[in-house]
Design a protein around this motif. Structure first.
Motif, short mmCIF file in Angstrom:
data_model
loop_
_atom_site.label_atom_id
_atom_site.label_comp_id
_atom_site.label_asym_id
_atom_site.label_seq_id
_atom_site.Cartn_x
_atom_site.Cartn_y
_atom_site.Cartn_z
N GLU A 9 0.83 -1.21 0.00
CA GLU A 9 0.00 0.00 0.00
C GLU A 9 0.86 1.26 0.00
OE1 GLU A 9 -0.35 -2.47 2.34
OE2 GLU A 9 -2.08 -3.44 1.42
N ASN A 10 1.96 1.25 0.75
CA ASN A 10 2.85 2.41 0.81
C ASN A 10 3.60 2.60 -0.50
OD1 ASN A 10 2.09 2.93 3.47
ND2 ASN A 10 3.70 1.63 4.29
N VAL A 11 4.06 1.50 -1.08
CA VAL A 11 4.75 1.57 -2.37
C VAL A 11 3.81 2.14 -3.44
CG1 VAL A 11 5.75 0.19 -4.25
CG2 VAL A 11 6.38 -0.29 -1.87
N LEU A 12 2.61 1.60 -3.49
CA LEU A 12 1.65 2.02 -4.52
C LEU A 12 1.20 3.46 -4.33
CD1 LEU A 12 -0.39 -1.29 -4.71
CD2 LEU A 12 1.43 -0.50 -6.25
N SER A 13 1.04 3.88 -3.10
CA SER A 13 0.67 5.26 -2.81
C SER A 13 1.77 6.21 -3.29
CB SER A 13 0.44 5.43 -1.31
OG SER A 13 0.19 6.77 -0.99
N GLY A 14 3.03 5.84 -3.05
CA GLY A 14 4.15 6.65 -3.51
C GLY A 14 4.21 6.74 -5.02
N VAL A 15 3.99 5.62 -5.70
CA VAL A 15 3.99 5.60 -7.16
C VAL A 15 2.85 6.48 -7.69
CG1 VAL A 15 3.57 4.13 -9.19
CG2 VAL A 15 5.14 3.37 -7.40
N ARG A 16 1.68 6.35 -7.08
CA ARG A 16 0.53 7.17 -7.50
C ARG A 16 0.87 8.66 -7.39
NH1 ARG A 16 -3.46 6.91 -3.31
NH2 ARG A 16 -2.14 8.56 -2.52
N ASP A 17 1.44 9.06 -6.27
CA ASP A 17 1.76 10.48 -6.06
C ASP A 17 2.81 10.98 -7.06
OD1 ASP A 17 -0.02 10.37 -3.95
OD2 ASP A 17 1.54 10.35 -2.40
N VAL A 18 3.86 10.19 -7.27
CA VAL A 18 4.93 10.59 -8.20
C VAL A 18 4.37 10.78 -9.61
CG1 VAL A 18 6.99 9.73 -9.40
CG2 VAL A 18 6.87 9.63 -6.91
N PHE A 19 3.58 9.82 -10.08
CA PHE A 19 3.08 9.90 -11.45
C PHE A 19 1.95 10.92 -11.61
CE2 PHE A 19 5.88 6.45 -12.07
CZ PHE A 19 6.24 6.55 -13.40
#
Length: 150
Positions: free
Chosen positions: A44-54
């Motif tokens: 969940e933390n990895v995916l949240s970070g990817v979502r924010d970056v993109f």
């Protein structure tokens, strides 16, 4: 035309934003070209970070197309569970931003030959002053993006 080439792996995601045409491509500056996943982080933390970056990347840059390299032809990736989830998040962010996205098993060797034919030089000399990209996966991201240019 601005095309974002993306290489997700189980440990990070690398990207390059190209502008211009197949015959005259150039790399556009981005805040950074690689997002590493925190070691031991929950999905969940990895995916949240990817979502924010993109989401920020798509908001801050005029991008016409995002091309994502599938794991079969990505020498830096495996078909891991987190890699597939990361690709899905990137596709959803593109959908929300109304940016076209394509994912596929692009043939990088053929793209590199096509790049040389169309531009009259190799990727490193045309786009990086003859020096190796750091990280090396950026070169593959360049070829993925270049394949989507017109």
């Amino acid at each position: 035309m601005n095309v974002l080439g993306v290489l997700p792996t189980s440990k990070d995601v690398t990207w390059v934003l190209l502008s211009g045409t197949k015959k005259q491509p150039s790399i556009l500056p981005c805040e950074f070209q690689r997002h590493r996943f925190p070691r031991g982080a929950e999905d969940e933390n990895v995916l949240s970070g990817v979502r924010d970056v993109f989401a920020n990347l798509l908001r801050d840059h005029e991008i016409d197309l995002v091309r994502i390299l599938a794991p079969k032809n990505n020498r830096f990736a495996s078909n891991s569970r987190i890699r597939l989830k990361v690709e899905g998040v990137i596709q959803l962010v593109c959908f929300d931003a109304s940016v076209r996205v394509a994912s596929g098993e692009y043939r990088l060797e053929a793209a590199e030959k096509g790049f040389q034919k169309d531009t009259g030089g190799d990727v490193l000399s045309i786009l990086n002053g003859g020096k190796q990209f750091s990280p090396v996966s950026i070169k593959d991201a360049v070829l993925v993006a270049w394949g989507g240019m017109q």
